[in-house]
Motif scaffolding. Structure first.
Motif, PDB file in Angstrom:
ATOM      1  N   HIS A   1       0.816  -1.213   0.000  1.00  0.00           N
ATOM      2  CA  HIS A   1       0.000   0.000   0.000  1.00  0.00           C
ATOM      3  C   HIS A   1       0.851   1.266   0.000  1.00  0.00           C
ATOM      4  O   HIS A   1       0.551   2.239  -0.716  1.00  0.00           O
ATOM      5  CB  HIS A   1      -0.954   0.008   1.192  1.00  0.00           C
ATOM      6  N   ASP A   2       1.906   1.315   0.797  1.00  0.00           N
ATOM      7  CA  ASP A   2       2.743   2.511   0.845  1.00  0.00           C
ATOM      8  C   ASP A   2       3.374   2.805  -0.512  1.00  0.00           C
ATOM      9  O   ASP A   2       3.466   3.966  -0.927  1.00  0.00           O
ATOM     10  CB  ASP A   2       3.832   2.370   1.907  1.00  0.00           C
ATOM     11  N   LEU A   3       3.801   1.753  -1.197  1.00  0.00           N
ATOM     12  CA  LEU A   3       4.416   1.935  -2.509  1.00  0.00           C
ATOM     13  C   LEU A   3       3.388   2.463  -3.501  1.00  0.00           C
ATOM     14  O   LEU A   3       3.664   3.376  -4.293  1.00  0.00           O
ATOM     15  CB  LEU A   3       5.007   0.613  -2.985  1.00  0.00           C
ATOM     16  N   PHE A   4       2.179   1.878  -3.449  1.00  0.00           N
ATOM     17  CA  PHE A   4       1.090   2.361  -4.304  1.00  0.00           C
ATOM     18  C   PHE A   4       0.793   3.837  -4.043  1.00  0.00           C
ATOM     19  O   PHE A   4       0.740   4.661  -4.966  1.00  0.00           O
ATOM     20  CB  PHE A   4      -0.168   1.529  -4.063  1.00  0.00           C
ATOM     21  N   ALA A   5       0.597   4.192  -2.762  1.00  0.00           N
ATOM     22  CA  ALA A   5       0.205   5.557  -2.411  1.00  0.00           C
ATOM     23  C   ALA A   5       1.281   6.561  -2.810  1.00  0.00           C
ATOM     24  O   ALA A   5       0.968   7.643  -3.335  1.00  0.00           O
ATOM     25  CB  ALA A   5      -0.081   5.648  -0.909  1.00  0.00           C
ATOM     26  N   ASN A   6       2.537   6.218  -2.588  1.00  0.00           N
ATOM     27  CA  ASN A   6       3.619   7.134  -2.918  1.00  0.00           C
ATOM     28  C   ASN A   6       3.781   7.301  -4.427  1.00  0.00           C
ATOM     29  O   ASN A   6       4.056   8.406  -4.920  1.00  0.00           O
ATOM     30  CB  ASN A   6       4.927   6.661  -2.291  1.00  0.00           C
ATOM     31  N   TYR A   7       3.628   6.208  -5.164  1.00  0.00           N
ATOM     32  CA  TYR A   7       3.722   6.310  -6.621  1.00  0.00           C
ATOM     33  C   TYR A   7       2.584   7.163  -7.163  1.00  0.00           C
ATOM     34  O   TYR A   7       2.796   8.027  -8.029  1.00  0.00           O
ATOM     35  CB  TYR A   7       3.677   4.911  -7.248  1.00  0.00           C
TER      36      TYR A   7
ATOM     37  N   SER B   1       0.948  11.459 -10.440  1.00  0.00           N
ATOM     38  CA  SER B   1       0.335  12.780 -10.282  1.00  0.00           C
ATOM     39  C   SER B   1       1.066  13.854 -11.087  1.00  0.00           C
ATOM     40  O   SER B   1       0.437  14.722 -11.703  1.00  0.00           O
ATOM     41  CB  SER B   1       0.319  13.175  -8.806  1.00  0.00           C
ATOM     42  N   THR B   2       2.396  13.816 -11.065  1.00  0.00           N
ATOM     43  CA  THR B   2       3.153  14.868 -11.748  1.00  0.00           C
ATOM     44  C   THR B   2       3.051  14.733 -13.269  1.00  0.00           C
ATOM     45  O   THR B   2       3.110  15.725 -13.991  1.00  0.00           O
ATOM     46  CB  THR B   2       4.623  14.853 -11.313  1.00  0.00           C
ATOM     47  N   LEU B   3       2.885  13.499 -13.753  1.00  0.00           N
ATOM     48  CA  LEU B   3       2.627  13.298 -15.177  1.00  0.00           C
ATOM     49  C   LEU B   3       1.264  13.867 -15.539  1.00  0.00           C
ATOM     50  O   LEU B   3       1.122  14.630 -16.505  1.00  0.00           O
ATOM     51  CB  LEU B   3       2.704  11.811 -15.525  1.00  0.00           C
ATOM     52  N   CYS B   4       0.244  13.513 -14.762  1.00  0.00           N
ATOM     53  CA  CYS B   4      -1.115  13.996 -15.038  1.00  0.00           C
ATOM     54  C   CYS B   4      -1.174  15.516 -14.999  1.00  0.00           C
ATOM     55  O   CYS B   4      -1.819  16.152 -15.846  1.00  0.00           O
ATOM     56  CB  CYS B   4      -2.087  13.391 -14.018  1.00  0.00           C
TER      57      CYS B   4
ATOM     58  N   ASP C   1       0.313   4.480 -17.956  1.00  0.00           N
ATOM     59  CA  ASP C   1       0.998   4.392 -16.669  1.00  0.00           C
ATOM     60  C   ASP C   1       0.131   3.724 -15.607  1.00  0.00           C
ATOM     61  O   ASP C   1       0.647   3.242 -14.590  1.00  0.00           O
ATOM     62  CB  ASP C   1       1.399   5.801 -16.199  1.00  0.00           C
ATOM     63  N   GLU C   2      -1.184   3.672 -15.816  1.00  0.00           N
ATOM     64  CA  GLU C   2      -2.084   3.194 -14.773  1.00  0.00           C
ATOM     65  C   GLU C   2      -1.887   1.719 -14.446  1.00  0.00           C
ATOM     66  O   GLU C   2      -2.158   1.281 -13.324  1.00  0.00           O
ATOM     67  CB  GLU C   2      -3.534   3.476 -15.165  1.00  0.00           C
ATOM     68  N   GLN C   3      -1.374   0.946 -15.390  1.00  0.00           N
ATOM     69  CA  GLN C   3      -1.140  -0.468 -15.115  1.00  0.00           C
ATOM     70  C   GLN C   3      -0.036  -0.679 -14.083  1.00  0.00           C
ATOM     71  O   GLN C   3       0.089  -1.760 -13.511  1.00  0.00           O
ATOM     72  CB  GLN C   3      -0.795  -1.198 -16.411  1.00  0.00           C
ATOM     73  N   ASN C   4       0.750   0.348 -13.825  1.00  0.00           N
ATOM     74  CA  ASN C   4       1.807   0.239 -12.815  1.00  0.00           C
ATOM     75  C   ASN C   4       1.275   0.297 -11.394  1.00  0.00           C
ATOM     76  O   ASN C   4       1.976  -0.132 -10.461  1.00  0.00           O
ATOM     77  CB  ASN C   4       2.832   1.362 -13.003  1.00  0.00           C
TER      78      ASN C   4
ATOM     79  N   PRO D   1      -0.678  24.131 -12.060  1.00  0.00           N
ATOM     80  CA  PRO D   1      -0.182  23.103 -11.141  1.00  0.00           C
ATOM     81  C   PRO D   1       0.228  23.710  -9.799  1.00  0.00           C
ATOM     82  O   PRO D   1       0.857  24.774  -9.756  1.00  0.00           O
ATOM     83  CB  PRO D   1       1.024  22.511 -11.879  1.00  0.00           C
ATOM     84  N   THR D   2      -0.125  23.065  -8.727  1.00  0.00           N
ATOM     85  CA  THR D   2       0.332  23.459  -7.406  1.00  0.00           C
ATOM     86  C   THR D   2       1.783  23.010  -7.223  1.00  0.00           C
ATOM     87  O   THR D   2       2.367  22.358  -8.090  1.00  0.00           O
ATOM     88  CB  THR D   2      -0.536  22.815  -6.330  1.00  0.00           C
ATOM     89  N   ALA D   3       2.345  23.338  -6.063  1.00  0.00           N
ATOM     90  CA  ALA D   3       3.695  22.842  -5.766  1.00  0.00           C
ATOM     91  C   ALA D   3       3.728  21.325  -5.809  1.00  0.00           C
ATOM     92  O   ALA D   3       4.695  20.716  -6.273  1.00  0.00           O
ATOM     93  CB  ALA D   3       4.148  23.356  -4.402  1.00  0.00           C
ATOM     94  N   ALA D   4       2.654  20.678  -5.334  1.00  0.00           N
ATOM     95  CA  ALA D   4       2.585  19.213  -5.386  1.00  0.00           C
ATOM     96  C   ALA D   4       2.507  18.716  -6.820  1.00  0.00           C
ATOM     97  O   ALA D   4       3.072  17.676  -7.165  1.00  0.00           O
ATOM     98  CB  ALA D   4       1.382  18.724  -4.583  1.00  0.00           C
ATOM     99  N   GLY D   5       1.799  19.440  -7.669  1.00  0.00           N
ATOM    100  CA  GLY D   5       1.698  19.039  -9.064  1.00  0.00           C
ATOM    101  C   GLY D   5       3.003  19.177  -9.813  1.00  0.00           C
ATOM    102  O   GLY D   5       3.294  18.404 -10.726  1.00  0.00           O
ATOM    103  N   LEU D   6       3.806  20.160  -9.430  1.00  0.00           N
ATOM    104  CA  LEU D   6       5.087  20.377 -10.097  1.00  0.00           C
ATOM    105  C   LEU D   6       6.189  19.468  -9.574  1.00  0.00           C
ATOM    106  O   LEU D   6       7.033  18.998 -10.335  1.00  0.00           O
ATOM    107  CB  LEU D   6       5.526  21.835  -9.920  1.00  0.00           C
ATOM    108  N   ARG D   7       6.181  19.248  -8.264  1.00  0.00           N
ATOM    109  CA  ARG D   7       7.324  18.576  -7.635  1.00  0.00           C
ATOM    110  C   ARG D   7       7.005  17.188  -7.108  1.00  0.00           C
ATOM    111  O   ARG D   7       7.913  16.406  -6.814  1.00  0.00           O
ATOM    112  CB  ARG D   7       7.834  19.425  -6.458  1.00  0.00           C
ATOM    113  N   GLY D   8       5.711  16.881  -6.913  1.00  0.00           N
ATOM    114  CA  GLY D   8       5.307  15.674  -6.210  1.00  0.00           C
ATOM    115  C   GLY D   8       4.762  16.045  -4.839  1.00  0.00           C
ATOM    116  O   GLY D   8       5.158  17.055  -4.242  1.00  0.00           O
ATOM    117  N   SER D   9       3.862  15.229  -4.328  1.00  0.00           N
ATOM    118  CA  SER D   9       3.182  15.558  -3.083  1.00  0.00           C
ATOM    119  C   SER D   9       4.124  15.606  -1.887  1.00  0.00           C
ATOM    120  O   SER D   9       4.092  16.546  -1.083  1.00  0.00           O
ATOM    121  CB  SER D   9       2.069  14.531  -2.824  1.00  0.00           C
ATOM    122  N   ARG D  10       4.975  14.588  -1.737  1.00  0.00           N
ATOM    123  CA  ARG D  10       5.865  14.567  -0.565  1.00  0.00           C
ATOM    124  C   ARG D  10       6.924  15.661  -0.615  1.00  0.00           C
ATOM    125  O   ARG D  10       7.183  16.301   0.414  1.00  0.00           O
ATOM    126  CB  ARG D  10       6.478  13.175  -0.409  1.00  0.00           C
TER     127      ARG D  10
END
Length: 305
Positions: A29-35, A41-44, A107-110, A261-270
């Motif tokens: 789950h952690d790997l899924f959520a982080n990806y 997210s940054t691709l979208c 990418d969704e199959q990942n 894009p927000t900062a999360a959209g540009l850089r990633g959420s974490r």
């Protein structure tokens, strides 16, 4: 003194897609959520035409006491790990997004075993939103549920949902009430067209409606359920709804708002969370944002109603 209502900030979204997702079988789950938060997210967020993009992550282990179910209504038992909402200011922008969409779908199959996209050609309705932060990125501060309701046939269930949403959203316990009334899903036309991902749903999710409802905490939610206004609604539930399921939100991650894009959209959420925690305001300066997205070089703004 009344609490401000920020629901007007959603009016720029005239057309949207609500998608439910389940993580890929066997993926931790952690790997899924982080990806999902940091890679997908940054691709979208960089696909042209997108006006709004938010992920809401669910707790698949907490399903009890989230929303009362009336006698005669079946339970939706689908295991889901979250939802994504993608919004567009107009049909031209949505078509522009669709032209580039295949690079996202591949990418969704990942990360997904199942992804179901429900289309809302006239948008959703935010009846009330008392959260000042319109670009939330992190754990949910509220007790928030997504209530999945499969409508019975005919126009009456949708009208009933609009009426009871408009009424209950005025109650002081409700911090947010947003209603999605998508077109019925068609298993013969899988959406989104992602390879190696399941896009088929059972009869209990074909004519789905979704209410996003938030309270200050679980105690406030339970007191609301016991009140007369909610009980009145509960009495009519079985007439209009044939199946219902509720999903608890653990985190909200906003990647695009008003086409930027927000900062999360540009850089990633974490990374965006780390920037906030450290207080690294320099990381949001235009000359730095330009390095990540030359076409979106201005800093995301917090928008008040």
């Amino acid at each position: 003194m009344s609490t401000p209502d920020y629901s007007a900030r959603d009016r720029n979204v005239r057309h949207n897609v609500y998608a439910s997702v389940r993580k890929r079988d066997g993926l931790p789950h952690d790997l899924f959520a982080n990806y999902w938060r940091d890679v997908h997210s940054t691709l979208c967020s960089r696909i042209p035409g997108l006006g709004f993009y938010v992920q809401q992550h669910f707790d698949r282990n907490h399903t009890a006491n989230l929303w009362p179910v009336a006698d005669g209504v079946n339970r939706i038992t689908a295991v889901l790990d979250g939802s994504a909402e993608l919004g567009f200011a107009n049909l031209q922008d949505q078509a522009l997004f669709g032209e580039t969409g295949p690079i996202l779908y591949s990418d969704e199959q990942n990360l997904f075993s199942e992804a179901i996209a429900y289309f809302l050609p006239t948008g959703s309705t935010t009846f009330v939103d008392r959260e000042e932060d319109g670009i939330r990125n992190g754990p949910d501060r509220l007790h928030r549920v997504h209530v999945y309701m499969n409508r019975r046939a005919g126009p009456d269930p949708s009208k009933w949902l609009e009426d009871i949403s408009s009424d209950l959203a005025t109650k002081s316990a409700v911090q947010k009430w947003k209603l999605h009334l998508p077109s019925p899903y068609d298993n013969a036309n899988p959406a989104p067209p992602s390879p190696n991902v399941d896009h088929h749903v059972g009869a209990d999710r074909l004519n789905l409606a979704v209410a996003e409802v938030a309270f200050e905490n679980a105690r406030a939610a339970r007191a609301f359920f016991d009140g007369g206004d909610f009980q009145k609604m509960l009495h009519g539930q079985a007439k209009h709804i044939d199946a219902l399921g509720a999903y608890l939100v653990t985190g909200i991650y906003t990647f695009v708002r008003d086409g930027v894009p927000t900062a999360a959209g540009l850089r990633g959420s974490r990374p965006a969370e780390l920037i906030d925690i450290v207080g690294a305001a320099n990381q949001l300066a235009p000359e730095i944002l330009e390095r990540f997205a030359p076409t979106h070089a201005r800093a995301p703004q917090r928008i008040a109603a």
